[in-house]
Structure formats: structure tokens, C-alpha cells
Enzyme design. Sequence first.
Site: not given
Length: 397
Positions: A182, A210, A241
Site C-alpha cells: 500500500s 490494493h 477501494k
Amino acid sequence: MDLFKKCYEPSLVDEIREKGIYPYFHALESRQDTEVVMEGKRRIMLGSNNYLGLTTNPDVVAAGIKAFEEYGSGCSGSRFLNGTLKLHLELEKELAEFLRKDAVVTFSTGFQSNLGIISAIVGRGDYIIMDRENHASLYDGCRLSYGKMLRYRHNDMEDLEQKLKAVPETAGCLIVTDGVFSMGGDIANLPEICRLARQFGARVMVDDAHGLGVIGEGGRGTASYYGLEDEVDIYMGTFSKSLASLGGYMAASARVTDYVKHASRPFIFSASITPASCAAALTALRTLKAHPELPETLQARAKYMRKKLRDANVRMRESNGEIIPIIPIYTYEAIPTLTIAKELYDRGVYVNSSLPPATAPTECLLRTSLMATHTEALIDEAVGIIADVLHQHKIGE
């Protein structure tokens, strides 16, 4: 001694507030998008994890509104008891199919997912072997378990092998790594991790917060990127996300998933994902499945911005993830980093500051991140401002 004594001692926070470079808690006054209004002014958003730009997607927004109207504002209970909706089951089923795993269990947040998975799976006498740059939630999950944690140097497979050799043959062992890291934006060496896991009889867990929607076939994540979907035992991810909502998940075999459902205290004793968040995540997942070109667009934007930064003599952290939308820029010391971030903010570019303990004291960074919906014109504008401010501070020259 007064328990609150520490709260009143001088700190870095006090210092940076006095200098006027405090970087936190800026208030948004618009949607999370490529351009936002923050504290009354337009800013190019280069600090969001909204990788596919779906927080403003009309279908995603409409699904959240519909669920709010149909199911109300919340579930008022845990999944274990009265808090399971048909929506939760639909999301888990479709996400499991997308990730090519037997089953998925969802948690209220991504952070809670790591607490809940690791504390349930790793027991007394077991070992957890962690990459040093793993996310904080993974570390806290280790602390909540009764296992022994060992750490290996970042992406250093020789060090990982040495740590595996230290694990007793009678102990269970879980290797845990971020898929896409990240802060650094680099990709785990999953082929070698899986090879070592086979050699030493360990299991593998990948935090793909991610990675989902970013890499792999159709955005399926890090294991798919390497063609190792059958060799990773547990995927963890988040809806906050690429899937533009809130919540987290674990994907694994049906038996392991069922075990976690009945053994994980963070799962059992927490309220379930709200109806609107669940519906938004499900619709975002369906949007990703219908538009597999979205991750490709995101990757193209990442390559474009890296080239522009290189052309402008801006030094980025070295990475094996040229296609990753997390682009860390070196600013070295803490106070200059915060000063530069404040100047960028004042000139209309929002970035995140990365300071110790997230970095070494002399390797502070500006963490920039892209969305698939960023245009090349917006990237050009932002890079121009970034390069100008950095060069004024004699960084990157």
C-alpha cells in the site's frame, strides 16, 4: 502517574500544527472523484484509493439508494444472528465466483477482516511469517492471535526461507503478505512465496486490498496476475477501494471459510455491512465484471504518470509495479515532506504524506494514487505542479 500524561507531552503533531503544515483531516465538500472540492477550493485528487473511479458511478450510487429504501439504514446485529441479508449472501456468492474460490465471508471493514481471519486461523503454538511492509491491520491481527510472529525483510525470499526453517515441524505456519504493497506500490514475489510454502508445508494468505480491480485477469488480483490462484489459500480484500464501498472479505475453501465464520470473534461480535454499502459493493463488482477494460485503463494511467514524472526529473521509489496506480515520490525528511504537501495542497493537488514509522526517517514519501477516471490532461496538470514545487525545494534535481 497520571494515565493522560502522555496526551499533554510535546509532540510532532504540536510542532507541525504550529508550523501550519498539519496534513490531516482536510474536509471534503464534494464526492470522492478525480477532482474534489476540499475546504472551499478545487483540488486534483491524488490521494484516494478509489482506483476504478466507481464511487460516482450512477449504477453504484443508485444501488445504494435502493437498498437504503428497501432494507433501511442498518442491520442492527451481527451476521451470526439477525444481521444477515439476502444481499450479503449474493455478494459473497458472486465474489467467490469472480475470485474462483469456493466461498467468501464478508466483514464490516477491511481492517476488521484481517483481525478476524488471522485471530481465528492462527492458534497457540502456530507461527505467522510476515513481510515487514505488510499493512498495520495484519500486524494487529497477529497481536490478536495466540501465534508467534516472525518478520522477513521486504520481498526478501532468502530471509523468508530462513524464517521458515526456524518454524518447528510440529507447528502450523501461515505466510502473510500484501499482494500490492500500500505504501511502496510494488508487487509481492508470490511465485517464490508459494514455492517456499510448498517446500515447508506452510499456508499462504494474501492481503489483496490494493490488488483487486488493479491487476490480474479482469482485475482479479495478485494471485491471478501470477497465475497462482490455486496456490494461495486465503485472499483478503476490502470494498473501500476498487469496489467503492465499505467492508471487507475473506475468500478461501468452503471448509476454512465456514470455520472462520464460527471462530472469529471480530466477525461474530460485530454488526454486519449496512445494506447500502453491501448493494454498492455488489454493483461495483458487477460493473468490474462487465467492464474488464477498467483495470487496463488504470494501468495505462499509471504508466503515463510515471513517464511524465521521469520526464520532469521527479524521483520515485523503485518498484517492480510499473502498472500499479500507487506512485510514491521521495521527499526524504519529515518536515520538508509536510511542507511540500502543504504547498501542493495550496496549489490544488492533494497527495498523502508518508512519514515514520511507515517509512525510514530519511525516506519520507509523498504517496500519490490514481483512478481509471483520471484524464491525461489532469495528470499533466498535477505533474507540472508537483515537479515545480519539488524543484523549488531542490528535490529531484
